[in-house]
Write a protein that holds these residues in place. Structure first.
Motif, PDB file in Angstrom:
ATOM      1  N   LEU A  23     -37.133   4.108 -15.150  1.00  0.00           N
ATOM      2  CA  LEU A  23     -36.120   5.154 -15.122  1.00  0.00           C
ATOM      3  C   LEU A  23     -36.648   6.303 -15.969  1.00  0.00           C
ATOM      4  O   LEU A  23     -36.948   6.121 -17.149  1.00  0.00           O
ATOM      5  CB  LEU A  23     -34.795   4.639 -15.690  1.00  0.00           C
ATOM      6  N   VAL A  24     -36.787   7.462 -15.368  1.00  0.00           N
ATOM      7  CA  VAL A  24     -37.396   8.605 -16.043  1.00  0.00           C
ATOM      8  C   VAL A  24     -36.403   9.760 -16.080  1.00  0.00           C
ATOM      9  O   VAL A  24     -35.726  10.044 -15.084  1.00  0.00           O
ATOM     10  CB  VAL A  24     -38.688   9.052 -15.329  1.00  0.00           C
ATOM     11  N   ALA A  25     -36.298  10.391 -17.234  1.00  0.00           N
ATOM     12  CA  ALA A  25     -35.448  11.575 -17.381  1.00  0.00           C
ATOM     13  C   ALA A  25     -36.337  12.810 -17.439  1.00  0.00           C
ATOM     14  O   ALA A  25     -37.321  12.841 -18.177  1.00  0.00           O
ATOM     15  CB  ALA A  25     -34.608  11.477 -18.654  1.00  0.00           C
ATOM     16  N   VAL A  26     -36.009  13.811 -16.650  1.00  0.00           N
ATOM     17  CA  VAL A  26     -36.748  15.074 -16.672  1.00  0.00           C
ATOM     18  C   VAL A  26     -35.734  16.217 -16.664  1.00  0.00           C
ATOM     19  O   VAL A  26     -34.591  16.057 -16.233  1.00  0.00           O
ATOM     20  CB  VAL A  26     -37.691  15.226 -15.461  1.00  0.00           C
ATOM     21  N   ARG A  27     -36.172  17.369 -17.158  1.00  0.00           N
ATOM     22  CA  ARG A  27     -35.326  18.559 -17.091  1.00  0.00           C
ATOM     23  C   ARG A  27     -35.764  19.374 -15.871  1.00  0.00           C
ATOM     24  O   ARG A  27     -36.917  19.800 -15.778  1.00  0.00           O
ATOM     25  CB  ARG A  27     -35.455  19.388 -18.368  1.00  0.00           C
ATOM     26  N   ALA A  28     -34.858  19.541 -14.932  1.00  0.00           N
ATOM     27  CA  ALA A  28     -35.176  20.300 -13.731  1.00  0.00           C
ATOM     28  C   ALA A  28     -35.411  21.766 -14.088  1.00  0.00           C
ATOM     29  O   ALA A  28     -34.645  22.349 -14.853  1.00  0.00           O
ATOM     30  CB  ALA A  28     -34.039  20.176 -12.719  1.00  0.00           C
ATOM     31  N   ARG A  45     -34.340   7.067  -6.474  1.00  0.00           N
ATOM     32  CA  ARG A  45     -32.893   7.234  -6.542  1.00  0.00           C
ATOM     33  C   ARG A  45     -32.530   8.041  -7.772  1.00  0.00           C
ATOM     34  O   ARG A  45     -32.982   7.730  -8.880  1.00  0.00           O
ATOM     35  CB  ARG A  45     -32.230   5.863  -6.627  1.00  0.00           C
ATOM     36  N   VAL A  46     -31.768   9.102  -7.597  1.00  0.00           N
ATOM     37  CA  VAL A  46     -31.230   9.831  -8.743  1.00  0.00           C
ATOM     38  C   VAL A  46     -30.052   9.022  -9.271  1.00  0.00           C
ATOM     39  O   VAL A  46     -29.036   8.863  -8.601  1.00  0.00           O
ATOM     40  CB  VAL A  46     -30.784  11.255  -8.350  1.00  0.00           C
ATOM     41  N   ALA A  47     -30.206   8.471 -10.478  1.00  0.00           N
ATOM     42  CA  ALA A  47     -29.197   7.571 -11.036  1.00  0.00           C
ATOM     43  C   ALA A  47     -28.125   8.309 -11.817  1.00  0.00           C
ATOM     44  O   ALA A  47     -26.988   7.841 -11.918  1.00  0.00           O
ATOM     45  CB  ALA A  47     -29.868   6.538 -11.945  1.00  0.00           C
ATOM     46  N   ALA A  48     -28.477   9.445 -12.389  1.00  0.00           N
ATOM     47  CA  ALA A  48     -27.502  10.185 -13.197  1.00  0.00           C
ATOM     48  C   ALA A  48     -27.989  11.605 -13.412  1.00  0.00           C
ATOM     49  O   ALA A  48     -29.196  11.887 -13.374  1.00  0.00           O
ATOM     50  CB  ALA A  48     -27.271   9.499 -14.539  1.00  0.00           C
ATOM     51  N   ILE A  49     -27.039  12.494 -13.647  1.00  0.00           N
ATOM     52  CA  ILE A  49     -27.343  13.891 -13.969  1.00  0.00           C
ATOM     53  C   ILE A  49     -26.452  14.304 -15.138  1.00  0.00           C
ATOM     54  O   ILE A  49     -25.257  13.990 -15.157  1.00  0.00           O
ATOM     55  CB  ILE A  49     -27.067  14.822 -12.764  1.00  0.00           C
ATOM     56  N   PHE A  50     -27.057  14.982 -16.104  1.00  0.00           N
ATOM     57  CA  PHE A  50     -26.275  15.576 -17.195  1.00  0.00           C
ATOM     58  C   PHE A  50     -26.479  17.085 -17.141  1.00  0.00           C
ATOM     59  O   PHE A  50     -27.616  17.565 -17.129  1.00  0.00           O
ATOM     60  CB  PHE A  50     -26.699  15.015 -18.545  1.00  0.00           C
ATOM     61  N   ARG A  51     -25.366  17.806 -17.081  1.00  0.00           N
ATOM     62  CA  ARG A  51     -25.399  19.270 -16.967  1.00  0.00           C
ATOM     63  C   ARG A  51     -24.615  19.853 -18.139  1.00  0.00           C
ATOM     64  O   ARG A  51     -23.435  19.569 -18.300  1.00  0.00           O
ATOM     65  CB  ARG A  51     -24.799  19.698 -15.632  1.00  0.00           C
ATOM     66  N   ASN A  52     -25.313  20.616 -18.963  1.00  0.00           N
ATOM     67  CA  ASN A  52     -24.692  21.164 -20.174  1.00  0.00           C
ATOM     68  C   ASN A  52     -24.078  20.066 -21.036  1.00  0.00           C
ATOM     69  O   ASN A  52     -23.012  20.227 -21.634  1.00  0.00           O
ATOM     70  CB  ASN A  52     -23.621  22.198 -19.804  1.00  0.00           C
ATOM     71  N   GLY A  53     -24.772  18.920 -21.078  1.00  0.00           N
ATOM     72  CA  GLY A  53     -24.332  17.818 -21.913  1.00  0.00           C
ATOM     73  C   GLY A  53     -23.266  16.938 -21.305  1.00  0.00           C
ATOM     74  O   GLY A  53     -22.873  15.937 -21.905  1.00  0.00           O
ATOM     75  N   GLU A  74     -32.258  23.348 -15.330  1.00  0.00           N
ATOM     76  CA  GLU A  74     -31.835  22.882 -16.659  1.00  0.00           C
ATOM     77  C   GLU A  74     -31.021  21.591 -16.623  1.00  0.00           C
ATOM     78  O   GLU A  74     -30.651  21.070 -17.676  1.00  0.00           O
ATOM     79  CB  GLU A  74     -31.060  23.961 -17.432  1.00  0.00           C
ATOM     80  N   ASP A  75     -30.734  21.040 -15.442  1.00  0.00           N
ATOM     81  CA  ASP A  75     -30.108  19.722 -15.373  1.00  0.00           C
ATOM     82  C   ASP A  75     -31.038  18.674 -15.964  1.00  0.00           C
ATOM     83  O   ASP A  75     -32.259  18.735 -15.770  1.00  0.00           O
ATOM     84  CB  ASP A  75     -29.807  19.325 -13.918  1.00  0.00           C
ATOM     85  N   GLU A  76     -30.465  17.709 -16.681  1.00  0.00           N
ATOM     86  CA  GLU A  76     -31.229  16.550 -17.132  1.00  0.00           C
ATOM     87  C   GLU A  76     -31.015  15.462 -16.086  1.00  0.00           C
ATOM     88  O   GLU A  76     -29.920  14.929 -15.928  1.00  0.00           O
ATOM     89  CB  GLU A  76     -30.741  16.087 -18.508  1.00  0.00           C
ATOM     90  N   VAL A  77     -32.076  15.143 -15.365  1.00  0.00           N
ATOM     91  CA  VAL A  77     -31.972  14.254 -14.207  1.00  0.00           C
ATOM     92  C   VAL A  77     -32.661  12.925 -14.509  1.00  0.00           C
ATOM     93  O   VAL A  77     -33.835  12.888 -14.897  1.00  0.00           O
ATOM     94  CB  VAL A  77     -32.614  14.898 -12.960  1.00  0.00           C
ATOM     95  N   SER A 123     -29.989   2.757 -24.871  1.00  0.00           N
ATOM     96  CA  SER A 123     -28.948   3.681 -25.290  1.00  0.00           C
ATOM     97  C   SER A 123     -29.420   5.093 -24.984  1.00  0.00           C
ATOM     98  O   SER A 123     -30.515   5.500 -25.390  1.00  0.00           O
ATOM     99  CB  SER A 123     -28.687   3.517 -26.790  1.00  0.00           C
ATOM    100  N   LEU A 124     -28.601   5.846 -24.265  1.00  0.00           N
ATOM    101  CA  LEU A 124     -29.000   7.171 -23.793  1.00  0.00           C
ATOM    102  C   LEU A 124     -28.009   8.230 -24.245  1.00  0.00           C
ATOM    103  O   LEU A 124     -26.882   7.933 -24.620  1.00  0.00           O
ATOM    104  CB  LEU A 124     -29.072   7.173 -22.259  1.00  0.00           C
ATOM    105  N   ARG A 125     -28.463   9.463 -24.206  1.00  0.00           N
ATOM    106  CA  ARG A 125     -27.604  10.605 -24.542  1.00  0.00           C
ATOM    107  C   ARG A 125     -26.919  10.404 -25.884  1.00  0.00           C
ATOM    108  O   ARG A 125     -25.724  10.548 -26.030  1.00  0.00           O
ATOM    109  CB  ARG A 125     -26.561  10.828 -23.441  1.00  0.00           C
ATOM    110  N   ARG A 126     -27.726  10.039 -26.901  1.00  0.00           N
ATOM    111  CA  ARG A 126     -27.230   9.830 -28.269  1.00  0.00           C
ATOM    112  C   ARG A 126     -26.107   8.791 -28.308  1.00  0.00           C
ATOM    113  O   ARG A 126     -25.163   8.887 -29.066  1.00  0.00           O
ATOM    114  CB  ARG A 126     -26.733  11.128 -28.890  1.00  0.00           C
TER     115      ARG A 126
END
Length: 452
Positions: free
Chosen positions: A147-152, A177-185, A199-202, A366-369
């Motif tokens: 599972l890899v997180a990148v900033r689009a 598979r895109v498992a999750a997206i964080f936009r502006n936190g 700037e999405d964290e994908v 544990s992700l996103r703090r």
């Protein structure tokens, strides 16, 4: 389960917060009264003031009834003694300890599971260097899936397009598979019609062999290979990392203490060790920071790491990473001038959760703090005992903010499509974007998953 957590520092507090919502009876022990009071105001837990290694304090905390002891004080010695007392006097079944000194790892017979923050952080940073542009790289099923997180970023082929178009851009043999997206936190549940924005964290799941291919759809990959690294800070993490990385890269270590620099130089074989201040602009220019591929700020000072990483970026270094202990600092700076903020507490927490959750999941990250988790559940049982075996993914009643990224079956990763049917022995990879939904996920998997 009754759980004793020794140490109310950042790691201990994070562990308590992670487990307090899961119907556990938690007691936290620390010598700092104010810290315990602050923690008790936030969480439904019991606190005991005292030295964590003393038998009388452990008895007061309820060690006789505890099924799990987690020793994460700032002292290796206290953690070791506490585990020994818990084993010999209270017969505590499971004893987990954080040990910074690597020599203790070999002799900690009273410890069931020893966690070394330095080793964990070093491995975490190594993976980030291996995949330029990645914010996180997480292994599942012994590395068969990642599972890899990148900033689009603008210019990525998929940015501005719907997620369902990803398959059209990939080679025939590659699936993801895109498992999750964080936009502006904030979490955005990935649907086929969801449009990925700059700037999405994908977070995406793919076979380990296809990660670079998928990353190229979300961001323009730097064609320049990684060769030159500058590590600021010659502490335990900087030293261990330099020793590992010098086998593959051209490494420079910048250390403020002349005595420590001399010791590091004697230990390393192919690295250059410099004496100086990591915030010295002239020194960074002299060392051609603009020709350095990655700058790693790994001192013990958060402020120094942040400032020096921002300076290195301004002077032309294309990629900078900073070690930041305070979660609030990391949240503020990552994605701006600093490409990646590494939190030792979150890395350590992920390793701890995989061992201290009742039944022990194969993997927990544990992700996103701490706001989200990625979990690998090993499904066991049969159609009679399990609520998931024999059912397709579209039939599962998952909570709103929970997604299944894929299933590892044997040596093969099956990307989560609606018609995939779960079988006994499958490794199911879930992404829980709201940890408050963990009890619902538990209820779904409890009869047949090996982590409940």
């Amino acid at each position: 389960m009754k759980i004793l957590i020794l140490g109310a520092g950042q790691v201990g507090s994070s562990v308590a917060a992670a487990l307090a919502t899961e119907n556990n009876d938690i007691t936290v022990v620390d010598t700092d009264t104010q810290r315990l009071r602050d923690l008790a105001e936030k969480l439904d837990i019991r606190t005991v003031v005292g030295h964590a290694s003393l038998p009388s304090v452990l008895a007061q905390a309820g060690a006789e009834e505890a099924g799990l002891l987690v020793a994460v004080t700032s002292s290796d010695e206290v953690n070791l003694v506490a585990c020994q007392v818990a084993e010999q006097q209270f017969r505590t079944a499971t004893r987990v300890a954080r040990l910074r000194e690597s020599e203790y790892l070999k002799v900690a017979s009273a410890v069931n599971v020893a966690i070394s923050p330095e080793q964990l952080v070093c491995r975490h940073v190594e993976r980030l260097i291996e995949y330029p542009g990645a914010l996180q790289v997480l292994d599942f099923a012994d590395g068969r899936a990642q599972l890899v997180a990148v900033r689009a970023v603008r210019g990525g082929a998929l940015v501005g397009h719907e997620i369902r178009e990803l398959r059209q851009h990939l080679p025939a043999h590659v699936d993801a598979r895109v498992a999750a997206i964080f936009r502006n936190g904030r979490p955005v549940k990935p649907e086929g019609s969801t449009v990925i924005q700059a700037e999405d964290e994908v977070f995406f799941l793919a076979d380990a062999r296809n990660i670079t291919t998928v990353m190229s759809e979300l961001r323009r990959l730097d064609s320049r290979p990684t060769r030159r690294l500058l590590i600021a800070g010659g502490g335990n993490i900087g030293r261990k990392l330099a020793r590992t990385l010098e086998k593959k890269y051209q490494v420079k270590v910048l250390e403020r203490s002349r005595e420590r620099a001399r010791s590091i130089a004697e230990e390393l074989l192919n690295s250059i060790v410099l004496v100086g201040d990591c915030a010295d602009e002239d020194l960074l220019r002299e060392e051609n920071i603009d020709q350095t591929d990655i700058y790693l700020a790994l001192t013990n000072d958060d402020e120094a790491n942040i400032l020096s990483a921002m300076l290195a970026k301004r002077l032309g270094c294309p990629r900078v990473l900073a070690l930041i202990n305070r979660p609030s600092y990391a949240e503020l700076v990552e994605g701006g001038s600093i490409d990646i903020a590494v939190s030792p507490q979150q890395v350590t927490l992920s390793a701890l959760l995989a061992h201290i959750r009742e039944g022990a999941p194969a993997r927990v990250y544990s992700l996103r703090r701490g706001a989200a988790e990625a979990i690998e559940a090993v499904v066991r049982g049969d159609r009679r005992t399990s609520r998931v075996i024999g059912r397709s993914l579209e039939e599962l009643e998952l909570p709103e903010a929970t997604t299944i990224g894929g299933i590892v079956r044997g040596d093969k990763l099956l990307i989560a499509h609606h018609d995939v049917v779960i079988e006994s022995g499958d490794h199911v990879i879930l992404f829980v974007m709201d940890k408050r939904q963990l009890p619902q996920v538990n209820a779904l998997f409890q009869a047949g998953a090996g982590w409940l």
